[in-house]
Design a protein around this motif. Sequence first.
Motif, PDB file in Angstrom:
ATOM      1  N   ARG A 121       0.752  -1.349   0.037  1.00 18.08           N
ATOM      2  CA  ARG A 121      -0.113   0.008   0.035  1.00 18.08           C
ATOM      3  C   ARG A 121       0.948   1.159   0.132  1.00 18.08           C
ATOM      4  O   ARG A 121       2.032   1.198   0.476  1.00 18.08           O
ATOM      5  N   MET A 122       0.460   2.319  -0.466  1.00 16.74           N
ATOM      6  CA  MET A 122       1.129   3.688  -0.548  1.00 16.74           C
ATOM      7  C   MET A 122       0.539   4.803   0.045  1.00 16.74           C
ATOM      8  O   MET A 122      -0.865   5.154  -0.404  1.00 16.74           O
ATOM      9  N   VAL A 123       1.073   5.629   0.576  1.00 17.82           N
ATOM     10  CA  VAL A 123       0.433   7.182   0.991  1.00 17.82           C
ATOM     11  C   VAL A 123       1.537   8.036   0.183  1.00 17.82           C
ATOM     12  O   VAL A 123       2.717   8.101   0.671  1.00 17.82           O
ATOM     13  N   ARG A 229      -4.319  17.121  -6.963  1.00 15.05           N
ATOM     14  CA  ARG A 229      -5.658  16.623  -7.569  1.00 15.05           C
ATOM     15  C   ARG A 229      -5.163  16.053  -8.954  1.00 15.05           C
ATOM     16  O   ARG A 229      -5.897  15.062  -9.190  1.00 15.05           O
ATOM     17  N   GLU A 230      -4.312  16.716  -9.460  1.00  8.98           N
ATOM     18  CA  GLU A 230      -4.096  16.120 -10.963  1.00  8.98           C
ATOM     19  C   GLU A 230      -3.319  14.770 -10.769  1.00  8.98           C
ATOM     20  O   GLU A 230      -3.484  13.807 -11.343  1.00  8.98           O
ATOM     21  N   PHE A 231      -2.607  14.715  -9.470  1.00  3.06           N
ATOM     22  CA  PHE A 231      -1.791  13.459  -9.156  1.00  3.06           C
ATOM     23  C   PHE A 231      -2.661  12.209  -8.957  1.00  3.06           C
ATOM     24  O   PHE A 231      -2.666  11.334  -9.232  1.00  3.06           O
ATOM     25  N   ARG A 232      -3.743  12.620  -7.985  1.00  2.00           N
ATOM     26  CA  ARG A 232      -4.667  11.934  -7.646  1.00  2.00           C
ATOM     27  C   ARG A 232      -5.643  11.270  -9.086  1.00  2.00           C
ATOM     28  O   ARG A 232      -5.639   9.991  -9.274  1.00  2.00           O
ATOM     29  N   ASP A 233      -5.819  12.235 -10.019  1.00  2.00           N
ATOM     30  CA  ASP A 233      -6.503  11.625 -11.178  1.00  2.00           C
ATOM     31  C   ASP A 233      -5.643  10.788 -11.988  1.00  2.00           C
ATOM     32  O   ASP A 233      -5.962  10.080 -12.712  1.00  2.00           O
ATOM     33  N   TYR A 240      -8.114   9.940  -2.056  1.00  2.00           N
ATOM     34  CA  TYR A 240      -7.732  11.282  -1.795  1.00  2.00           C
ATOM     35  C   TYR A 240      -8.255  11.884  -0.458  1.00  2.00           C
ATOM     36  O   TYR A 240      -9.246  11.780  -0.322  1.00  2.00           O
ATOM     37  N   VAL A 241      -7.372  12.767  -0.108  1.00  2.00           N
ATOM     38  CA  VAL A 241      -7.661  13.606   1.266  1.00  2.00           C
ATOM     39  C   VAL A 241      -6.965  14.794   1.321  1.00  2.00           C
ATOM     40  O   VAL A 241      -5.849  14.988   0.700  1.00  2.00           O
ATOM     41  N   GLU A 242      -7.511  15.954   1.770  1.00  2.00           N
ATOM     42  CA  GLU A 242      -6.887  17.274   1.838  1.00  2.00           C
ATOM     43  C   GLU A 242      -6.723  17.662   3.502  1.00  2.00           C
ATOM     44  O   GLU A 242      -7.674  17.275   4.084  1.00  2.00           O
ATOM     45  N   LEU A 243      -5.685  18.094   3.737  1.00  3.77           N
ATOM     46  CA  LEU A 243      -5.237  18.680   4.942  1.00  3.77           C
ATOM     47  C   LEU A 243      -4.983  20.065   4.912  1.00  3.77           C
ATOM     48  O   LEU A 243      -4.466  20.508   3.901  1.00  3.77           O
ATOM     49  N   LEU A 257      -1.967  14.003  10.160  1.00  2.00           N
ATOM     50  CA  LEU A 257      -1.203  13.257   9.270  1.00  2.00           C
ATOM     51  C   LEU A 257      -1.114  11.782   9.534  1.00  2.00           C
ATOM     52  O   LEU A 257      -1.186  10.748   9.010  1.00  2.00           O
ATOM     53  N   LEU A 258      -0.684  11.698  10.885  1.00  2.00           N
ATOM     54  CA  LEU A 258      -0.357  10.225  11.549  1.00  2.00           C
ATOM     55  C   LEU A 258      -1.972   9.384  11.328  1.00  2.00           C
ATOM     56  O   LEU A 258      -1.765   8.315  11.077  1.00  2.00           O
ATOM     57  N   LYS A 259      -2.867   9.957  11.894  1.00  2.00           N
ATOM     58  CA  LYS A 259      -4.049   9.300  11.756  1.00  2.00           C
ATOM     59  C   LYS A 259      -4.557   9.069  10.184  1.00  2.00           C
ATOM     60  O   LYS A 259      -5.029   7.926  10.120  1.00  2.00           O
ATOM     61  N   THR A 260      -4.315   9.946   9.323  1.00  2.00           N
ATOM     62  CA  THR A 260      -4.411   9.722   8.006  1.00  2.00           C
ATOM     63  C   THR A 260      -3.896   8.761   7.551  1.00  2.00           C
ATOM     64  O   THR A 260      -4.368   7.635   6.777  1.00  2.00           O
ATOM     65  N   ILE A 261      -2.462   8.563   7.800  1.00  2.00           N
ATOM     66  CA  ILE A 261      -1.721   7.260   7.265  1.00  2.00           C
ATOM     67  C   ILE A 261      -2.159   6.050   7.961  1.00  2.00           C
ATOM     68  O   ILE A 261      -2.356   5.146   7.118  1.00  2.00           O
TER      69      ILE A 261
END
Length: 266
Positions: A121-123, A229-233, A240-243, A257-261
């Motif tokens: 998996r990758m973030v 967003r372009e990278f996501r597409d 996708y998530v935004e901080l 960020l830790l929680k998201t990961i």
Amino acid sequence: MLTTATQRSVHVSGIPVGYHVAGEGPGPALVLIHGGTGHPETSFASLLEHFTQHRSAIVPGYSGSSLTPLPEGEIDVDMLVDQVAGVVEDAARDPVDLFGISTGAVVAAALAGKRPELVRRMVVLGGFAHYRQPWQRLLMRTWLRLAELDANAFAEFTLLHVLSDTFIDSMSASERLRLRSGLMPSEGLIAVLELINRLDISDYVRNIKCPTLVVGMRQDQLVPVRYAREFRDAIPGSDYVELDSGHAAAMEKPAELLKTIEEFLA
């Protein structure tokens, strides 16, 4: 860097690639790939203490970092991908999870596309598929020109783009000075910036098969959120998530960020 980490190296195409290993646990190892302006020793200081409580963390340093020398000629993305792949093969027995920041996100995505058997998996945070847009090229030309003309102006320009305006305003003068001193132009940093200026990993990105989370930052002034967003597409099936943070979300919003990961990698 954690005091319990051990430093190792593996030769890839004749270059000794340094990396750190810390922690242990039953789950897959987590490989953390630093950005172009960072260093393996400090880029993940606010995150590693948490990750190493329950899994092994591997932090490679690609060419241009403090752990790995530059080659005689230019660096390219395949070289950096092969270096990180060499570390993964040397340090882990099973497919790993990847977390990449900025240029490290680019390297992580290219690795997942080129060597899918190595990645579970990758973030990717603050990443991009290419640096061809006029705004990107103008930023890079200014950045590289400052490196030639004025090292202090280069460091201040970098600081202004890596952190959000609100976070900079919240820092003390001594904190700003300490960060600025770590952003002075070096041979390795310039080599990475020159790579970014000609970078395009579109062919690798479209081949990514692993579950991927793209993280964008709404106050990012180095990789504006529209590029995230372009990278996501560009990555098939990615989440996708935004901080609400500047580019250095690991510094500005470490808990979020830790929680998201953790939620995604779980």
